[in-house]
Motif scaffolding. Structure first.
Motif, PDB file in Angstrom:
ATOM      1  N   VAL A  24       9.680   3.702   5.144  1.00  6.10           N
ATOM      2  CA  VAL A  24       8.423   4.288   4.689  1.00  6.10           C
ATOM      3  C   VAL A  24       8.170   3.932   3.219  1.00  6.10           C
ATOM      4  O   VAL A  24       7.018   3.780   2.800  1.00  6.10           O
ATOM      5  CB  VAL A  24       8.384   5.814   4.962  1.00  6.10           C
ATOM      6  N   GLU A  25       9.226   3.736   2.445  1.00  9.17           N
ATOM      7  CA  GLU A  25       9.052   3.346   1.041  1.00  9.17           C
ATOM      8  C   GLU A  25       8.400   1.970   0.931  1.00  9.17           C
ATOM      9  O   GLU A  25       7.568   1.731   0.062  1.00  9.17           O
ATOM     10  CB  GLU A  25      10.392   3.346   0.295  1.00  9.17           C
ATOM     11  N   ILE A  26       8.770   1.058   1.824  1.00  8.78           N
ATOM     12  CA  ILE A  26       8.159  -0.276   1.837  1.00  8.78           C
ATOM     13  C   ILE A  26       6.682  -0.163   2.210  1.00  8.78           C
ATOM     14  O   ILE A  26       5.830  -0.841   1.628  1.00  8.78           O
ATOM     15  CB  ILE A  26       8.935  -1.219   2.778  1.00  8.78           C
ATOM     16  N   TYR A  27       6.361   0.708   3.144  1.00  5.60           N
ATOM     17  CA  TYR A  27       4.960   0.940   3.505  1.00  5.60           C
ATOM     18  C   TYR A  27       4.195   1.561   2.342  1.00  5.60           C
ATOM     19  O   TYR A  27       3.040   1.206   2.099  1.00  5.60           O
ATOM     20  CB  TYR A  27       4.853   1.850   4.739  1.00  5.60           C
ATOM     21  N   ARG A  28       4.825   2.471   1.622  1.00  9.27           N
ATOM     22  CA  ARG A  28       4.164   3.077   0.451  1.00  9.27           C
ATOM     23  C   ARG A  28       3.847   2.019  -0.599  1.00  9.27           C
ATOM     24  O   ARG A  28       2.787   2.047  -1.228  1.00  9.27           O
ATOM     25  CB  ARG A  28       5.034   4.178  -0.147  1.00  9.27           C
ATOM     26  N   ALA A  29       4.760   1.091  -0.798  1.00  8.92           N
ATOM     27  CA  ALA A  29       4.543   0.015  -1.773  1.00  8.92           C
ATOM     28  C   ALA A  29       3.379  -0.874  -1.335  1.00  8.92           C
ATOM     29  O   ALA A  29       2.521  -1.245  -2.147  1.00  8.92           O
ATOM     30  CB  ALA A  29       5.819  -0.799  -1.957  1.00  8.92           C
ATOM     31  N   ALA A  30       3.339  -1.229  -0.060  1.00 11.59           N
ATOM     32  CA  ALA A  30       2.231  -2.042   0.458  1.00 11.59           C
ATOM     33  C   ALA A  30       0.914  -1.292   0.321  1.00 11.59           C
ATOM     34  O   ALA A  30      -0.102  -1.861  -0.100  1.00 11.59           O
ATOM     35  CB  ALA A  30       2.485  -2.422   1.915  1.00 11.59           C
ATOM     36  N   PHE A  31       0.927  -0.011   0.663  1.00  8.70           N
ATOM     37  CA  PHE A  31      -0.273   0.816   0.546  1.00  8.70           C
ATOM     38  C   PHE A  31      -0.774   0.815  -0.900  1.00  8.70           C
ATOM     39  O   PHE A  31      -1.980   0.641  -1.143  1.00  8.70           O
ATOM     40  CB  PHE A  31       0.030   2.254   0.998  1.00  8.70           C
ATOM     41  N   ALA A  32       0.135   1.007  -1.860  1.00 10.46           N
ATOM     42  CA  ALA A  32      -0.255   1.053  -3.274  1.00 10.46           C
ATOM     43  C   ALA A  32      -0.876  -0.265  -3.719  1.00 10.46           C
ATOM     44  O   ALA A  32      -1.884  -0.282  -4.448  1.00 10.46           O
ATOM     45  CB  ALA A  32       0.953   1.400  -4.144  1.00 10.46           C
ATOM     46  N   GLU A  33      -0.293  -1.361  -3.278  1.00  7.00           N
ATOM     47  CA  GLU A  33      -0.823  -2.683  -3.622  1.00  7.00           C
ATOM     48  C   GLU A  33      -2.217  -2.895  -3.029  1.00  7.00           C
ATOM     49  O   GLU A  33      -3.130  -3.385  -3.706  1.00  7.00           O
ATOM     50  CB  GLU A  33       0.133  -3.756  -3.072  1.00  7.00           C
ATOM     51  N   ILE A  34      -2.379  -2.523  -1.777  1.00  5.34           N
ATOM     52  CA  ILE A  34      -3.667  -2.653  -1.103  1.00  5.34           C
ATOM     53  C   ILE A  34      -4.703  -1.757  -1.777  1.00  5.34           C
ATOM     54  O   ILE A  34      -5.828  -2.186  -2.057  1.00  5.34           O
ATOM     55  CB  ILE A  34      -3.532  -2.322   0.399  1.00  5.34           C
ATOM     56  N   LYS A  35      -4.311  -0.529  -2.049  1.00  2.00           N
ATOM     57  CA  LYS A  35      -5.233   0.434  -2.659  1.00  2.00           C
ATOM     58  C   LYS A  35      -5.703  -0.053  -4.027  1.00  2.00           C
ATOM     59  O   LYS A  35      -6.891   0.032  -4.358  1.00  2.00           O
ATOM     60  CB  LYS A  35      -4.562   1.799  -2.782  1.00  2.00           C
ATOM     61  N   ASP A  36      -4.788  -0.568  -4.832  1.00  2.00           N
ATOM     62  CA  ASP A  36      -5.144  -1.072  -6.154  1.00  2.00           C
ATOM     63  C   ASP A  36      -6.181  -2.193  -6.043  1.00  2.00           C
ATOM     64  O   ASP A  36      -7.181  -2.200  -6.762  1.00  2.00           O
ATOM     65  CB  ASP A  36      -3.884  -1.575  -6.871  1.00  2.00           C
ATOM     66  N   ALA A  37      -5.957  -3.135  -5.141  1.00  2.00           N
ATOM     67  CA  ALA A  37      -6.889  -4.246  -4.973  1.00  2.00           C
ATOM     68  C   ALA A  37      -8.248  -3.757  -4.463  1.00  2.00           C
ATOM     69  O   ALA A  37      -9.300  -4.190  -4.959  1.00  2.00           O
ATOM     70  CB  ALA A  37      -6.311  -5.291  -4.024  1.00  2.00           C
ATOM     71  N   ILE A  38      -8.237  -2.842  -3.511  1.00  2.00           N
ATOM     72  CA  ILE A  38      -9.499  -2.328  -2.960  1.00  2.00           C
ATOM     73  C   ILE A  38     -10.267  -1.548  -4.014  1.00  2.00           C
ATOM     74  O   ILE A  38     -11.493  -1.643  -4.086  1.00  2.00           O
ATOM     75  CB  ILE A  38      -9.246  -1.489  -1.691  1.00  2.00           C
ATOM     76  N   GLU A  39      -9.573  -0.805  -4.853  1.00  2.00           N
ATOM     77  CA  GLU A  39     -10.283  -0.066  -5.908  1.00  2.00           C
ATOM     78  C   GLU A  39     -10.984  -1.014  -6.869  1.00  2.00           C
ATOM     79  O   GLU A  39     -12.093  -0.748  -7.313  1.00  2.00           O
ATOM     80  CB  GLU A  39      -9.329   0.879  -6.628  1.00  2.00           C
ATOM     81  N   LYS A  40     -10.374  -2.153  -7.166  1.00  2.00           N
ATOM     82  CA  LYS A  40     -11.025  -3.150  -8.023  1.00  2.00           C
ATOM     83  C   LYS A  40     -12.272  -3.705  -7.347  1.00  2.00           C
ATOM     84  O   LYS A  40     -13.306  -3.890  -7.983  1.00  2.00           O
ATOM     85  CB  LYS A  40     -10.053  -4.278  -8.366  1.00  2.00           C
ATOM     86  N   VAL A  41     -12.179  -3.972  -6.054  1.00  2.00           N
ATOM     87  CA  VAL A  41     -13.324  -4.486  -5.302  1.00  2.00           C
ATOM     88  C   VAL A  41     -14.408  -3.417  -5.199  1.00  2.00           C
ATOM     89  O   VAL A  41     -15.588  -3.687  -5.445  1.00  2.00           O
ATOM     90  CB  VAL A  41     -12.882  -4.959  -3.895  1.00  2.00           C
ATOM     91  N   ALA A  42     -14.031  -2.200  -4.842  1.00  5.27           N
ATOM     92  CA  ALA A  42     -14.997  -1.122  -4.642  1.00  5.27           C
ATOM     93  C   ALA A  42     -15.751  -0.788  -5.927  1.00  5.27           C
ATOM     94  O   ALA A  42     -16.943  -0.486  -5.887  1.00  5.27           O
ATOM     95  CB  ALA A  42     -14.292   0.123  -4.101  1.00  5.27           C
TER      96      ALA A  42
END
Length: 145
Positions: free
Chosen positions: A122-140
């Motif tokens: 789940v920690e690896i998923y949390r890291a992926a989620f954080a990376e995705i979220k950061d990129a999407i926030e820049k786009v949004a």
């Protein structure tokens, strides 16, 4: 109207998380879907993807979708999780060249792949989620009026 399609491998981890994140932004005139270049039709999101989404108070009623001409035609923007996903999209659907980018590339980050958490903790998923979220926030942020 922007129609964003997130693409990963099996459409059970990264692209469903990306879909849930962008959908939660509730940006007017933005629709979102996800698909996988090698997805088995109708699979649920992975257990840890669901757990991380719930931890972040996001929900997604998800069934995996195999990338097809239908999704390509629907999308006005295709965002892939890796450069190899982008290459796969363009090899199958060369007509999508002007609307296909990696998520990191479109967000203005250095050419960087978002690692596949499939089968990881789940920690690896949390890291992926954080990376995705950061990129999407820049786009949004670029799309908010």
């Amino acid at each position: 109207m922007k129609r964003v399609l997130f693409v990963c491998t099996g459409n059970t981890c990264r692209s469903p998380m990306a879909e849930a994140i962008l959908r939660s932004k509730e940006i007017p005139e933005v629709e979102v879907k996800s698909a996988g270049v090698f997805a088995a039709k109708g699979s649920a999101a992975s257990e840890n993807a669901g757990k991380v989404l719930r931890e972040n108070e996001l929900s997604l009623d998800h069934k995996s979708t195999q990338l097809s001409q239908t999704e390509i035609e629907w999308a006005t923007l295709i965002l892939t999780m890796t450069a190899s996903h982008k290459e796969a999209v363009l090899s199958y659907f060369p007509q999508a060249v002007d609307k296909t980018f990696t998520l990191s590339e479109f967000a203005g980050n250095a050419a960087r792949d978002i690692a596949d958490p499939y089968g990881g903790s789940v920690e690896i998923y949390r890291a992926a989620f954080a990376e995705i979220k950061d990129a999407i926030e820049k786009v949004a942020d670029k799309w908010k009026v």
